[in-house]
Scaffold this active site. Structure first.
Site, mmCIF file in Angstrom:
data_model
loop_
_atom_site.group_PDB
_atom_site.id
_atom_site.type_symbol
_atom_site.label_atom_id
_atom_site.label_comp_id
_atom_site.label_asym_id
_atom_site.label_seq_id
_atom_site.Cartn_x
_atom_site.Cartn_y
_atom_site.Cartn_z
ATOM 1 N N LYS A 29 40.307 -35.883 0.606
ATOM 2 C CA LYS A 29 40.817 -35.860 -0.765
ATOM 3 C C LYS A 29 40.143 -36.937 -1.609
ATOM 4 C CE LYS A 29 45.567 -34.348 0.283
ATOM 5 N NZ LYS A 29 45.583 -33.114 -0.511
ATOM 6 N N ARG A 55 50.172 -25.871 6.856
ATOM 7 C CA ARG A 55 50.443 -24.532 7.395
ATOM 8 C C ARG A 55 50.086 -24.449 8.876
ATOM 9 N NH1 ARG A 55 46.596 -22.038 2.870
ATOM 10 N NH2 ARG A 55 47.376 -23.927 1.860
HETATM 11 N N1 BES Z 1 49.890 -32.054 1.096
HETATM 12 C C1 BES Z 1 49.062 -31.234 0.304
HETATM 13 C C2 BES Z 1 49.792 -30.584 -0.874
HETATM 14 C C3 BES Z 1 50.330 -31.510 -1.922
HETATM 15 C C4 BES Z 1 49.620 -31.743 -3.083
HETATM 16 C C5 BES Z 1 51.560 -32.093 -1.784
HETATM 17 C C6 BES Z 1 50.134 -32.560 -4.050
HETATM 18 C C7 BES Z 1 52.075 -32.934 -2.753
HETATM 19 C C8 BES Z 1 51.363 -33.154 -3.896
HETATM 20 C C9 BES Z 1 48.472 -30.115 1.163
HETATM 21 O O1 BES Z 1 48.263 -30.434 2.487
HETATM 22 C C10 BES Z 1 47.133 -29.794 0.601
HETATM 23 O O2 BES Z 1 46.283 -30.617 0.644
HETATM 24 N N2 BES Z 1 46.989 -28.577 0.088
HETATM 25 C C11 BES Z 1 45.775 -28.158 -0.496
HETATM 26 C C12 BES Z 1 45.499 -26.757 -0.035
HETATM 27 C C13 BES Z 1 44.109 -26.292 -0.343
HETATM 28 C C14 BES Z 1 43.085 -27.039 0.482
HETATM 29 C C15 BES Z 1 44.040 -24.810 -0.046
HETATM 30 C C16 BES Z 1 45.931 -28.221 -1.998
HETATM 31 O O3 BES Z 1 47.021 -27.945 -2.514
HETATM 32 O O4 BES Z 1 44.970 -28.583 -2.662
HETATM 33 MN MN MN Z 2 46.369 -31.372 2.812
#
Ligand code: BES
Ligand code: MN
Ligand code: ZN
Length: 498
Positions: free
Chosen positions: A276, A350
């Site tokens: 990230k 997931r």
């Molecule tokens: N933990 C994150 C989602 C999240 C984002 C929670 C902001 C709280 C605040 C999750 O694991 C994630 O990174 N999801 C990705 C999915 C994508 C790679 C398909 C996302 O939402 O960008």
């Molecule tokens: Mn994630």
């Protein structure tokens, strides 16, 4: 904060608060006080144009003819007949924050002037107490200086009502539910260097004191079982992954099929190799909000001895980049036997849930299963910080959740699912891939989970927008919100208790 209940009489001294409904009538005890103070109250209301609007606040200092230090008139902004328990919770929350801001240390609130709602005065008093308690929460474990400044200055709220014993009795389970919410808020607020999977599991062990059976699986056991999806996420971390099961048997029939709750517990989500960006990454300490809610819920249900069988299962991992981390393109085999191509290591929640959901169904044969997860950023794009996303294969369960959410003010919005979304996660080389492309990100995540649900009513709550509150709300101070505990406690109380 200490909440107590007392008889509805004007206290001799101290600070007293009168709740005033729309229209601002002076009756009962307030009218007696008005006389005693030779019309001070009515003059102040007139001079301050007090109409009982929501949050309207007048403080009379040391009114003559009494030994009271302060009399506060507090507007509730509604006619009494329109005040629900949620409204009283919000009044309690707002009022306690206002009193604290005003430097009041102890106060007595009289509910009498807003009598006449659908609730009894005792129910109103208990709801008010719950709201005040929930709003008073603070997390200041790591403040070594000026601790007092972070505590709400209001340390004691007495709620005066016709039948204090009855109010006390109604408040007891509410207090236990609030304790459950605080368990969740504490977990969500902890930094990830303190709260790693093993530490989280240790904290779950405390539930045994309430009669919950707690079991912890480590990596060796999960490997033997075949939980390749969950283990793949944790394989880059120095911290061992854990799976915790919590069982509460409160039903008359200890063999009755339980309601199951499953939580995503990523104690820190860097994204892994699909790392990230730096800005805001610290927020990913609360990527265990789903697991936190399940643990807080188990606390609440066990503490109030809910007459139902419930299991909570949480998958605890840390998603780190390292030389042992899983790579984009890796294929893992889940506990269900289905294979997954990991296109993006940041779509890790997931993967954790896939194995936790399958394990829960296999082990406990639940009558229904609900998972909570801070699963997608896309749900924030859709619903902001006002609603959690609700995905379900069962209309009855979905409607029950929507109703429970409405009554406790933890709102849900049902989102679509269907085969057109499901096919977006087909993989060329495995049974599925873990991301579905740019569009409908929250739904494709839900479709992924659905592939791990057998023939059982299921709901998935995407709480990424709700686990952390960026602002003060009536019953939720800024920070870890504890979202989900009250919602699911209410669902159980309304539909699944003996
Ligand atoms: N933990 C994150 C989602 C999240 C984002 C929670 C902001 C709280 C605040 C999750 O694991 C994630 O990174 N999801 C990705 C999915 C994508 C790679 C398909 C996302 O939402 O960008
Ligand atoms: Mn994630
Ligand atoms: Zn995550």
């Amino acid at each position: 904060m200490q909440i107590t209940f007392a008889k509805a009489v004007l206290p001799q001294d101290g600070c007293v608060v009168f709740l005033i409904a729309e229209g601002a009538k002076i009756t009962g005890i307030l009218s007696a006080l008005n006389k005693k103070s030779k019309g001070h109250v009515s003059r102040a209301m007139k001079a301050g144009q007090f109409k009982g609007d929501s949050g309207q606040y007048i403080g009379l200092v040391a009114p003559s003819g009494t030994r009271l230090s302060k009399v506060i008139l507090y507007g509730v902004g509604k006619k009494p007949e329109n005040l629900s328990s949620k409204a009283f919770e919000e009044i309690g929350g707002r009022l306690s924050a206002r009193l604290a801001a005003d430097g009041v240390k102890a106060a007595t609130v009289l509910v009498e002037p807003v009598k006449g709602s659908a609730l009894t005065e005792q129910e109103a008093a208990a709801a008010l107490g719950l709201g005040a308690l929930l709003r008073s929460y603070r997390f200041h474990l790591y403040k070594t200086k000026g601790k007092g400044a972070f505590k709400p200055s209001l340390s004691k709220l007495t709620i005066a009502t016709g039948d204090p014993a009855a109010a006390r009795k109604l408040f007891r389970p509410l207090h236990q539910i609030a304790d459950g919410v605080f368990v969740t808020r504490n977990l969500v607020s902890e930094p990830a260097n303190i709260l790693f999977p093993g530490e989280f599991a240790n904290r779950a062990k405390h539930l045994t004191e309430l009669g919950v059976k707690v079991e912890i699986l480590g990596e060796k056991q999960m490997k033997e079982l075949g939980m390749g999806a969950l283990l793949g996420v944790g394989q880059g971390s120095a911290h061992e992954s854990k799976l915790v099961t919590m069982v509460w048997n409160g039903a008359k029939d200890p063999k009755a099929r339980p309601v199951a709750f499953v939580g995503k517990g990523v104690t820190f989500d860097t994204g892994g190799i699909s790392i990230k960006p730096a800005a805001g990454m610290e927020q990913m300490k609360w990527d265990m909000g789903g697991a936190g809610a399940v643990m807080g819920l188990m606390h609440a249900l066990a503490a109030r001895k809910a007459k139902t069988n419930v299991v909570g299962v949480i998958g605890l991992v840390e998603n780190m980049p390292s030389s042992t981390a899983q790579r984009p393109g890796d294929v893992v085999t889940s506990l269900s036997g289905q294979t997954i191509e990991v296109i993006n290591t940041d779509a890790e929640g997931r993967l954790v849930l896939a194995d936790a959901l399958w394990y829960t169904q296999d082990t406990f044969k639940p009558q229904l299963i609900i998972d909570l997860a801070t699963l997608t950023g896309a749900i924030l794009v859709s619903l902001g910080q006002e609603y959690a996303g609700l995905f379900s294969n069962n209309d009855e369960l979905a409607d029950r959740l929507l109703a429970a959410g409405d009554s406790v003010g933890e709102k849900l919005w049902r989102m679509p699912m269907g085969p057109v979304f499901d096919k977006m996660i087909n993989s060329q080389i495995a049974d599925m891939k873990n991301v579905g492309g740019r569009y409908a990100g929250s739904t494709t995540a839900a479709q992924f989970l659905k592939r791990f649900i057998r023939n059982v009513p299921w709901a998935h709550l995407d709480i990424a927008g709700m686990a952390w509150s960026e602002k003060d709300r009536p019953t939720v101070p800024k920070g870890g919100a504890g979202y989900g505990v009250r919602l699911l406690d209410r669902l159980i109380a309304d539909y699944y208790e003996d």
